[in-house]
Design an enzyme around this catalytic site. Sequence first.
Site, mmCIF file in Angstrom:
data_model
loop_
_atom_site.group_PDB
_atom_site.id
_atom_site.type_symbol
_atom_site.label_atom_id
_atom_site.label_comp_id
_atom_site.label_asym_id
_atom_site.label_seq_id
_atom_site.Cartn_x
_atom_site.Cartn_y
_atom_site.Cartn_z
ATOM 1 N N LYS A 47 -36.735 -7.927 5.924
ATOM 2 C CA LYS A 47 -37.174 -6.571 6.150
ATOM 3 C C LYS A 47 -38.580 -6.348 5.626
ATOM 4 C CE LYS A 47 -33.082 -5.564 4.282
ATOM 5 N NZ LYS A 47 -32.027 -4.873 3.498
ATOM 6 N N GLY A 48 -39.065 -7.316 4.859
ATOM 7 C CA GLY A 48 -40.308 -7.119 4.115
ATOM 8 C C GLY A 48 -41.548 -6.868 4.953
ATOM 9 N N ASP A 105 -44.426 -10.792 4.879
ATOM 10 C CA ASP A 105 -44.985 -9.944 3.819
ATOM 11 C C ASP A 105 -45.738 -10.763 2.770
ATOM 12 O OD1 ASP A 105 -42.661 -11.147 2.849
ATOM 13 O OD2 ASP A 105 -41.711 -9.271 2.204
ATOM 14 N N ASP A 108 -44.692 -17.365 -1.066
ATOM 15 C CA ASP A 108 -44.479 -17.710 -2.469
ATOM 16 C C ASP A 108 -44.332 -19.242 -2.538
ATOM 17 O OD1 ASP A 108 -43.597 -16.328 -5.162
ATOM 18 O OD2 ASP A 108 -42.051 -17.814 -4.773
ATOM 19 N N LYS A 136 -49.398 -16.080 -2.552
ATOM 20 C CA LYS A 136 -49.450 -16.511 -3.955
ATOM 21 C C LYS A 136 -49.521 -18.036 -3.964
ATOM 22 C CE LYS A 136 -45.736 -13.780 -5.471
ATOM 23 N NZ LYS A 136 -44.753 -13.316 -6.484
ATOM 24 N N ASP A 164 -39.738 -5.729 -1.831
ATOM 25 C CA ASP A 164 -38.698 -5.096 -2.653
ATOM 26 C C ASP A 164 -38.432 -5.835 -3.946
ATOM 27 O OD1 ASP A 164 -37.365 -7.370 -1.357
ATOM 28 O OD2 ASP A 164 -35.527 -6.507 -2.172
ATOM 29 N N ARG A 170 -39.424 -0.613 -1.406
ATOM 30 C CA ARG A 170 -40.029 -0.993 -0.123
ATOM 31 C C ARG A 170 -40.847 0.141 0.489
ATOM 32 N NH1 ARG A 170 -37.711 -5.831 1.782
ATOM 33 N NH2 ARG A 170 -35.494 -6.109 1.393
HETATM 34 P P1 IMP Z 1 -40.999 -18.284 -0.061
HETATM 35 O O1 IMP Z 1 -40.052 -18.886 0.902
HETATM 36 O O2 IMP Z 1 -40.736 -18.736 -1.477
HETATM 37 O O3 IMP Z 1 -42.441 -18.454 0.333
HETATM 38 O O4 IMP Z 1 -40.631 -16.776 -0.160
HETATM 39 C C1 IMP Z 1 -41.135 -15.782 0.613
HETATM 40 C C2 IMP Z 1 -40.261 -14.552 0.428
HETATM 41 O O5 IMP Z 1 -39.973 -14.312 -0.954
HETATM 42 C C3 IMP Z 1 -40.954 -13.313 0.896
HETATM 43 O O6 IMP Z 1 -40.703 -13.053 2.240
HETATM 44 C C4 IMP Z 1 -40.378 -12.237 0.010
HETATM 45 O O7 IMP Z 1 -39.197 -11.729 0.586
HETATM 46 C C5 IMP Z 1 -40.015 -12.948 -1.268
HETATM 47 N N1 IMP Z 1 -41.027 -12.728 -2.332
HETATM 48 C C6 IMP Z 1 -41.853 -13.643 -2.871
HETATM 49 N N2 IMP Z 1 -42.638 -13.131 -3.821
HETATM 50 C C7 IMP Z 1 -42.309 -11.821 -3.886
HETATM 51 C C8 IMP Z 1 -42.800 -10.720 -4.667
HETATM 52 O O8 IMP Z 1 -43.721 -10.825 -5.519
HETATM 53 N N3 IMP Z 1 -42.210 -9.522 -4.453
HETATM 54 C C9 IMP Z 1 -41.215 -9.340 -3.538
HETATM 55 N N4 IMP Z 1 -40.737 -10.337 -2.779
HETATM 56 C C10 IMP Z 1 -41.283 -11.565 -2.946
HETATM 57 MG MG MG Z 2 -39.551 -11.541 3.047
#
Ligand code: IMP
Ligand code: MG
Length: 186
Positions: A47-48, A105, A108, A136, A164, A170
């Site tokens: 939903k982000g 959104d 990470d 990030k 969120d 959100r």
């Molecule tokens: P990844 O697969 O680790 O790159 O994660 C990405 C997802 O983690 C994003 O779509 C967000 O839903 C969540 N996420 C990562 N960092 C944050 C943050 O600082 N705040 C909120 N959600 C985050």
């Molecule tokens: Mg997300």
Amino acid sequence: MRKTVMNRDILKVLVDEKQIDEITTRLAAEIDRDFDGEHLVLLGILKGSLPFMADLMKKIKSNPEIEVMKVSSYGANTKSSGSVKIILDWQRPNIGDCDIVIIEDIIDSGRTLSYLCEYLKQKGARSVHTCTLLDKPSRREVEFVPDYCGKTIPDEFVVGYGLDFAERYRALPYIGILKPEVYKKA
Ligand code: IMP
Ligand code: MG
């Protein structure tokens, strides 16, 4: 522009409404520069990406299609589970006609987008690109570089404008750093 009222759980505003507006204007222009729109599909990750996708699509001039997918994300904490699960898939018979730009959104670990890119390429998409509001890079666990990026941020847990913590915050119109005591007590 109306004055931003700070939520009491927010330590600091990282990206305000004016900056968000500038970012979405720039990213829309970059996407319009690279795609003529004939095959363009904006694929928002629920939903982000909702507010970001809504603002971005209004600024893209080339009349793209709009689709959504939902994948597993964080639970009621600030750590990723490490594995990616598709909760709502996108069924499309002629995916070979689609230039997909995934709208996310935040990146990470990089796991969500690297998994999704691979998944959509395997399904036969004409092309797959990625557009993230925030990145990030210091948190990467798998190598991943987005094609379009709104802003690179440090390793802070941020909320608002779609992002969120435990499904809250959100709806904030800006992106802010959450006070650590909020997630430490959860
Ligand atoms: P990844 O697969 O680790 O790159 O994660 C990405 C997802 O983690 C994003 O779509 C967000 O839903 C969540 N996420 C990562 N960092 C944050 C943050 O600082 N705040 C909120 N959600 C985050
Ligand atoms: Mg997300």
